[in-house]
Scaffold this motif. Structure first.
Motif, short mmCIF file in Angstrom:
data_model
loop_
_atom_site.label_atom_id
_atom_site.label_comp_id
_atom_site.label_asym_id
_atom_site.label_seq_id
_atom_site.Cartn_x
_atom_site.Cartn_y
_atom_site.Cartn_z
N GLU A 1 27.79 41.45 40.60
CA GLU A 1 29.49 41.99 40.30
C GLU A 1 30.62 40.97 41.49
O GLU A 1 30.05 39.65 42.46
CB GLU A 1 29.94 42.86 41.51
N GLU B 1 33.43 39.74 43.97
CA GLU B 1 33.93 39.99 45.03
C GLU B 1 35.60 39.14 44.98
O GLU B 1 35.20 38.29 44.49
CB GLU B 1 33.44 39.72 46.46
N TYR B 2 36.37 39.70 44.77
CA TYR B 2 38.27 39.11 44.40
C TYR B 2 39.16 39.59 45.50
O TYR B 2 38.86 40.68 46.20
CB TYR B 2 38.19 38.81 42.59
N SER B 3 40.00 39.08 46.40
CA SER B 3 40.90 39.08 46.57
C SER B 3 42.65 39.47 45.92
O SER B 3 42.75 40.31 46.72
CB SER B 3 41.39 38.39 48.09
N ASP C 1 42.56 34.82 42.49
CA ASP C 1 41.19 34.79 42.89
C ASP C 1 39.93 35.05 42.12
O ASP C 1 39.79 34.69 41.31
CB ASP C 1 41.24 35.80 44.02
N LYS D 1 37.48 32.93 39.41
CA LYS D 1 35.91 33.17 39.93
C LYS D 1 34.87 33.29 38.02
O LYS D 1 34.30 33.74 38.23
CB LYS D 1 35.56 34.25 40.29
N HIS E 1 42.56 46.96 41.32
CA HIS E 1 41.24 46.27 41.98
C HIS E 1 39.35 46.54 41.49
O HIS E 1 39.41 47.29 42.18
CB HIS E 1 41.62 45.94 43.04
N GLN F 1 35.98 47.22 39.76
CA GLN F 1 34.88 47.04 40.04
C GLN F 1 34.84 46.06 38.71
O GLN F 1 35.01 46.40 37.31
CB GLN F 1 34.04 47.54 40.53
N SER G 1 32.38 43.31 36.90
CA SER G 1 31.13 41.94 37.12
C SER G 1 31.31 41.77 35.76
O SER G 1 31.82 41.36 35.06
CB SER G 1 29.72 43.10 36.91
#
Length: 186
Positions: A108, A110-112, A116, A120, A172, A174, A176
């Motif tokens: 997974e 994680e991003y804001s 961002d 990644k 937003h 999820q 992965s």
């Protein structure tokens, strides 16, 4: 060696699915290649023609059975059960190109923000799984970057594949990522 084993097993499974003879000693193959018994997740992609037009693609995102069983199941499903295409015919068997992608376990991200997330995701390297609200999910293998080579178009199409609007990253979801070992017939 690994390439030949995986592609031969996939091709034999497709032949069996469409009712064509294709001799294969599965027990001998497993005995000579014990790694086939390890849990693994794979996708089998079938293409046809000079431009590699998609003809079927089915797979597993997470390892849940021995690799050889996952490969056999997904090869047959790509030939017969991809809802986007009619079942493969005996006449098409020799015209398809088979590709097997072995997936790493998904991680997974994680991003804001969308920026961002973009920082990644590695274009051309990462396969992406998008999930939202338990009702929407889709994935693209890393190879899809060849057709959708920029972040925005890749994610717009992935959002649509998941049954959401083109701008679904605003919600937003999820995300992965995974990578693949790719093996394609020459």
């Amino acid at each position: 060696m690994k390439k030949e084993v995986l592609l031969k097993l996939a091709r034999a499974s497709i032949a069996e699915a469409v009712g064509l003879p294709y001799p294969l000693d599965l027990d001998g193959m497993i005995q000579d290649n014990p790694w086939l018994k390890d849990e693994g997740a794979c996708f089998v992609t079938l293409t046809t023609g000079d431009y590699d037009m998609l003809r079927g693609c089915i797979g597993s995102i997470v390892a849940h059975r021995p690799l050889y069983k996952d490969l056999i199941h997904n090869a047959k499903s790509a030939a017969l059960n991809d809802p986007r295409f009619p079942s493969l015919t005996k006449d098409e068997f020799e015209k398809i190109t088979v590709e097997v992608s072995i997936l790493t376990p998904p991680q997974e991200v994680e991003y804001s923000s969308i920026d961002d997330l973009q920082s990644k995701i590695r274009v051309g390297i990462d396969g992406v799984i998008l999930k939202h609200d338990g009702a929407h999910q889709a994935t693209y293998l890393p190879q899809v970057w060849d057709q959708l080579p920029d972040f925005k178009s890749f994610f717009m199409h992935l959002c649509m594949k998941a049954g959401m609007g083109m701008e679904c990253l605003a919600f937003h979801p999820q995300i992965s990522i995974y990578q693949v070992e790719e093996y394609k017939e020459d």
